[in-house]
Write a protein that holds these residues in place. Structure first.
Motif, PDB file in Angstrom:
ATOM      1  N   ASP A  66       0.801  -1.224   0.000  1.00  0.00           N
ATOM      2  CA  ASP A  66       0.000   0.000   0.000  1.00  0.00           C
ATOM      3  C   ASP A  66       0.830   1.269   0.000  1.00  0.00           C
ATOM      4  O   ASP A  66       0.294   2.371   0.112  1.00  0.00           O
ATOM      5  CB  ASP A  66      -0.952   0.008   1.200  1.00  0.00           C
ATOM      6  CG  ASP A  66      -0.209  -0.057   2.543  1.00  0.00           C
ATOM      7  OD1 ASP A  66       1.049   0.030   2.547  1.00  0.00           O
ATOM      8  OD2 ASP A  66      -0.879  -0.199   3.582  1.00  0.00           O
ATOM      9  N   GLY A  67       2.155   1.132  -0.117  1.00  0.00           N
ATOM     10  CA  GLY A  67       3.004   2.309  -0.140  1.00  0.00           C
ATOM     11  C   GLY A  67       3.271   2.900   1.225  1.00  0.00           C
ATOM     12  O   GLY A  67       3.797   4.020   1.325  1.00  0.00           O
ATOM     13  N   HIS A  68       2.920   2.187   2.292  1.00  0.00           N
ATOM     14  CA  HIS A  68       3.168   2.648   3.665  1.00  0.00           C
ATOM     15  C   HIS A  68       2.542   4.017   3.929  1.00  0.00           C
ATOM     16  O   HIS A  68       3.056   4.805   4.733  1.00  0.00           O
ATOM     17  CB  HIS A  68       4.677   2.713   3.950  1.00  0.00           C
ATOM     18  CG  HIS A  68       5.390   1.414   3.715  1.00  0.00           C
ATOM     19  ND1 HIS A  68       5.439   0.400   4.657  1.00  0.00           N
ATOM     20  CD2 HIS A  68       6.080   0.958   2.641  1.00  0.00           C
ATOM     21  CE1 HIS A  68       6.131  -0.618   4.179  1.00  0.00           C
ATOM     22  NE2 HIS A  68       6.531  -0.308   2.953  1.00  0.00           N
ATOM     23  N   GLY A  69       1.462   4.308   3.230  1.00  0.00           N
ATOM     24  CA  GLY A  69       0.792   5.580   3.440  1.00  0.00           C
ATOM     25  C   GLY A  69       1.456   6.774   2.773  1.00  0.00           C
ATOM     26  O   GLY A  69       1.018   7.909   2.948  1.00  0.00           O
ATOM     27  N   LYS A  70       2.506   6.526   2.001  1.00  0.00           N
ATOM     28  CA  LYS A  70       3.216   7.603   1.318  1.00  0.00           C
ATOM     29  C   LYS A  70       2.510   7.950   0.006  1.00  0.00           C
ATOM     30  O   LYS A  70       1.766   7.140  -0.560  1.00  0.00           O
ATOM     31  CB  LYS A  70       4.661   7.188   1.029  1.00  0.00           C
ATOM     32  CG  LYS A  70       5.475   6.868   2.274  1.00  0.00           C
ATOM     33  CD  LYS A  70       5.659   8.080   3.157  1.00  0.00           C
ATOM     34  CE  LYS A  70       6.559   7.766   4.344  1.00  0.00           C
ATOM     35  NZ  LYS A  70       6.749   8.943   5.223  1.00  0.00           N
ATOM     36  N   PRO A  71       2.734   9.168  -0.516  1.00  0.00           N
ATOM     37  CA  PRO A  71       2.095   9.565  -1.776  1.00  0.00           C
ATOM     38  C   PRO A  71       2.493   8.645  -2.929  1.00  0.00           C
ATOM     39  O   PRO A  71       3.640   8.214  -3.031  1.00  0.00           O
ATOM     40  CB  PRO A  71       2.626  10.987  -2.008  1.00  0.00           C
ATOM     41  CG  PRO A  71       3.053  11.471  -0.667  1.00  0.00           C
ATOM     42  CD  PRO A  71       3.545  10.254   0.067  1.00  0.00           C
ATOM     43  N   LEU A  72       1.519   8.347  -3.774  1.00  0.00           N
ATOM     44  CA  LEU A  72       1.783   7.556  -4.962  1.00  0.00           C
ATOM     45  C   LEU A  72       1.986   8.528  -6.125  1.00  0.00           C
ATOM     46  O   LEU A  72       2.259   9.691  -5.928  1.00  0.00           O
ATOM     47  CB  LEU A  72       0.640   6.590  -5.209  1.00  0.00           C
ATOM     48  CG  LEU A  72       0.268   5.695  -4.008  1.00  0.00           C
ATOM     49  CD1 LEU A  72      -0.822   4.716  -4.404  1.00  0.00           C
ATOM     50  CD2 LEU A  72       1.479   4.965  -3.453  1.00  0.00           C
TER      51      LEU A  72
END
Length: 224
Positions: A194-200
């Motif tokens: 999930d990207g660890h909550g970082k911006p995609l």
């Protein structure tokens, strides 16, 4: 950014994988053990209280790519000691993965590991997972002269080391910003998790919650 893979990766013959939280599920908890050791090292090296050291460590990650790089930029530390101590964790919670081994061996071309972790640790993890023989090479933080992803120079060193054509390569990673240099260089990019909550962003070609499922969905018109 995401969608069915189909034959969209037909051109790929170089399969490059980040290791931690990419080649095994985050839920197996290995990185939490490493993180605890990193935090303990920062407490000792900087002389802060644990909660303050944790804030500094996250800042180092955001600004420098790894805690080690941040420590080296601001303090005098023993980098070899850091790499040994923070990666000297038990692998008991890590599950061997025969299914992944079969999937990697079925990919057309060659596979590589590209990690910000230490070389000895990377080989320990790959051996424990039972997938060491799936890879042609491992590019660890020592190979990058301690300059971590997402530094473009480190990507170029990795590509040069293995003779990889980035336009025929795919890169799998759990940290969104580490995919940006790969995309600029011409690699196909796949975010695992999930990207660890970082911006995609539009530098991510595919998003796959599970590496097994993504590899299972791949199909190739021409595997020559």
């Amino acid at each position: 950014m995401s969608g069915p893979v189909g034959t969209g990766l037909d051109h790929v013959r170089h399969w490059v994988f980040d290791m931690d939280d990419t080649l095994y599920p985050r839920e197996q908890g290995l990185m939490s053990l490493v993180q605890a050791r990193i935090n303990a090292f920062v407490v000792e090296a900087v002389g802060m209280a644990p909660d303050e050291a944790a804030v500094l460590q996250r800042q180092f990650l955001d600004e420098h790519g790894t805690t080690l790089a941040g420590l080296m930029a601001s303090y005098t530390i023993d980098a070899d000691r850091f790499l040994h101590e923070v990666h000297d964790v038990p692998l008991d919670g890590l599950e061997p993965d025969a299914r992944l081994a079969d999937q990697l061996k079925a990919l057309p071309g060659r596979c590589y590991v590209f990690t910000n972790g230490a070389r000895e640790y990377a080989h320990r993890v790959l051996n424990h997972l039972g997938i060491s023989d799936c890879f042609e090479g491992v590019f660890a933080i020592e190979d990058a002269e301690l300059t971590p992803k997402p530094a473009p120079s480190t990507f170029r060193k990795m590509l040069d080391r293995f003779g990889i054509d980035p336009h025929r390569a795919a890169f799998f990673e759990d940290t969104p910003r580490n995919l940006e240099p790969a995309k600029i260089l011409g690699m196909a990019t796949i975010l695992i998790g999930d990207g660890h909550g970082k911006p995609l962003g539009d530098h991510i070609d595919y998003i796959a919650p599970d590496l097994h499922d993504f590899l299972s969905d791949l199909s190739f018109k021409d595997a020559a």
